[in-house]
Design a protein around this motif. Structure first.
Motif, PDB file in Angstrom:
ATOM      1  N   GLN A  74       0.828  -1.208   0.000  1.00  0.00           N
ATOM      2  CA  GLN A  74       0.000   0.000   0.000  1.00  0.00           C
ATOM      3  C   GLN A  74       0.858   1.253   0.000  1.00  0.00           C
ATOM      4  N   LYS A  75       1.893   1.276   0.816  1.00  0.00           N
ATOM      5  CA  LYS A  75       2.772   2.442   0.871  1.00  0.00           C
ATOM      6  C   LYS A  75       3.508   2.634  -0.441  1.00  0.00           C
ATOM      7  N   LEU A  76       3.898   1.541  -1.067  1.00  0.00           N
ATOM      8  CA  LEU A  76       4.586   1.622  -2.356  1.00  0.00           C
ATOM      9  C   LEU A  76       3.678   2.215  -3.430  1.00  0.00           C
ATOM     10  N   ILE A  77       2.437   1.750  -3.485  1.00  0.00           N
ATOM     11  CA  ILE A  77       1.485   2.254  -4.474  1.00  0.00           C
ATOM     12  C   ILE A  77       1.202   3.735  -4.229  1.00  0.00           C
ATOM     13  N   LEU A  78       0.945   4.091  -2.981  1.00  0.00           N
ATOM     14  CA  LEU A  78       0.660   5.482  -2.647  1.00  0.00           C
ATOM     15  C   LEU A  78       1.850   6.377  -2.970  1.00  0.00           C
ATOM     16  N   SER A  79       3.055   5.925  -2.653  1.00  0.00           N
ATOM     17  CA  SER A  79       4.260   6.713  -2.947  1.00  0.00           C
ATOM     18  C   SER A  79       4.438   6.929  -4.445  1.00  0.00           C
ATOM     19  N   ALA A  80       4.193   5.890  -5.223  1.00  0.00           N
ATOM     20  CA  ALA A  80       4.337   6.005  -6.674  1.00  0.00           C
ATOM     21  C   ALA A  80       3.364   7.034  -7.243  1.00  0.00           C
TER      22      ALA A  80
END
Length: 89
Positions: free
Chosen positions: A4-10
């Motif tokens: 989730q953090k990876l998707i949001l960061s991207a």
């Protein structure tokens, strides 16, 4: 870093590069990967699509200048479309 953090960061990095309204085309695999995305096949689940999809939709609501269009594809086709530039993520 979790998914989730990876998707949001991207998405935040993408948004930082644009100052105008943005239409994002996002594809994800046509097989379920609970809890990140649910359901099988090419049809997007109408309810409870998964945590990753819910997070992106929340981001879309918080930032009114973006519109995210989701598409489900077989994984190799997702990768090929991304490489060809017909998808944003």
């Amino acid at each position: 870093m979790n998914m989730q953090k990876l998707i949001l960061s991207a998405f935040l990095v993408l948004l930082a590069t644009y100052a105008v309204a943005l239409d994002l085309r996002v594809a994800y695999e046509d097989k379920a990967q609970p809890p990140y995305y649910m359901g099988e096949g090419l049809v997007l689940p109408a309810t409870k699509p998964g945590v990753s999809i819910d997070l992106v939709k929340m981001l879309e609501k918080k930032i009114p200048d973006i519109k995210v269009t989701f598409q489900r594809l077989p994984w190799l086709r997702c990768q090929a479309a991304l490489k060809a530039g017909s998808l944003d993520g």
